[in-house]
Write an enzyme that holds these catalytic residues in place. Structure first.
Site, mmCIF file in Angstrom:
data_model
loop_
_atom_site.group_PDB
_atom_site.id
_atom_site.type_symbol
_atom_site.label_atom_id
_atom_site.label_comp_id
_atom_site.label_asym_id
_atom_site.label_seq_id
_atom_site.Cartn_x
_atom_site.Cartn_y
_atom_site.Cartn_z
ATOM 1 C CG ASP A 34 35.815 78.969 39.101
ATOM 2 O OD1 ASP A 34 36.152 79.017 37.904
ATOM 3 O OD2 ASP A 34 34.942 79.715 39.593
ATOM 4 C CG ASN A 82 27.513 80.430 41.863
ATOM 5 O OD1 ASN A 82 26.618 81.236 41.647
ATOM 6 N ND2 ASN A 82 28.791 80.718 41.651
ATOM 7 C CE1 TYR A 148 22.638 82.459 32.109
ATOM 8 C CE2 TYR A 148 20.677 83.753 32.599
ATOM 9 C CZ TYR A 148 21.894 83.236 32.987
ATOM 10 O OH TYR A 148 22.366 83.475 34.258
ATOM 11 C CE LYS A 152 21.486 80.359 34.979
ATOM 12 N NZ LYS A 152 22.331 79.764 36.044
#
Length: 248
Positions: A34, A82, A148, A152
């Site tokens: 991260d 993720n 977005y 996706k």
């Protein structure tokens, strides 16, 4: 999951954090990645794993992350790709190229680069599993955030295509497509969701779905996750074939 090494991007909070904890509880050794170093280190300590700062929109950073996991853990068996961000702009007067590139870099490039970087490590183990975080926005129209939806939808197409392509190598590639789930991405619209009485999916439900996918044997699937429904693979309609040939 016993004896497996799992790499989790976006692991400092939300869906990544919940999944890292769930996979660790199932016996996996976890590498948390991260940009949030404080949050990532906290999760790594909780699971007795390892932390590596990583900007998933950078190809070399993804390669360095996999090298780190191989060096520390001896290999990689699972990658949960993720990491993601909200777009923050539309395609009209509010269009911002920097915000657009940031969203595409995290949400799409992060999956492509992550998969590319981890494949050699999975092959070295004789196979493995990749799960990417897409979204319900990858299965339907999203007029309030079309950009977005675009990245996706791309992740959904990647999962459906790479699933069968990688299967002969023993590598499975699937995606999860949650609706509004507990994560930082919904922070800008949390008030709106509350005012419309839209339930937020607990991160644990998403984590449990990831575990189900990893312990299964399917590939190329995109699992929807919606409140009040049992998560399952989305059933896509077949593309219409060619019609009757026109002559004359």
């Amino acid at each position: 999951m016993s004896g497996k090494v799992a790499l989790v991007t976006g692991g400092a909070s939300g869906l990544g954090r919940a999944t890292a904890l769930t996979l660790a509880e199932a016996g996996a050794e976890i590498v948390v990645a991260d940009l949030d170093a404080a949050g990532g280190k906290e999760v790594a300590e909780l699971v007795g794993g390892h932390f590596r700062a990583c900007d998933v929109s950078d190809l070399d950073a993804n390669r360095a992350l996999v090298d780190f996991a191989v060096e520390r853990c001896g290999g990689v068996d699972i990658a949960f790709l993720n990491a993601g961000v909200a777009t923050g702009c539309g395609i009209g007067d509010d269009f911002d190229p920097a915000l657009y590139r940031r969203a595409m870099g995290a949400n799409l490039d992060g999956v492509v680069y992550g998969a590319h970087a981890v494949l050699p490590a999975l092959r070295a183990r004789g196979g493995g599993s990749i799960v990417a975080t897409a979204s319900l926005a990858g299965l339907t129209a999203v007029p309030f955030d079309p950009l977005y939806a675009a990245n996706k939808h791309a992740v959904v197409g990647l999962a459906r295509s790479l699933g069968p392509a990688l299967a002969p190598e023993g590598v499975r590639f699937n995606a999860i497509c949650p609706g509004f789930a507990e994560s930082r991405i919904i922070d800008p619209i949390r008030e709106m969701l509350s005012s419309q009485h839209l339930p937020i999916i607990p991160a644990q439900i998403v984590a449990d779905t990831v575990l189900r996918i990893l312990t299964g044997d399917a590939t190329g699937e995109c699992w929807f996750i919606q409140p009040g429904r049992e998560p399952e693979p989305f059933r896509f309609r077949n593309v219409p074939g060619p019609g009757e040939a026109v002559t004359g």
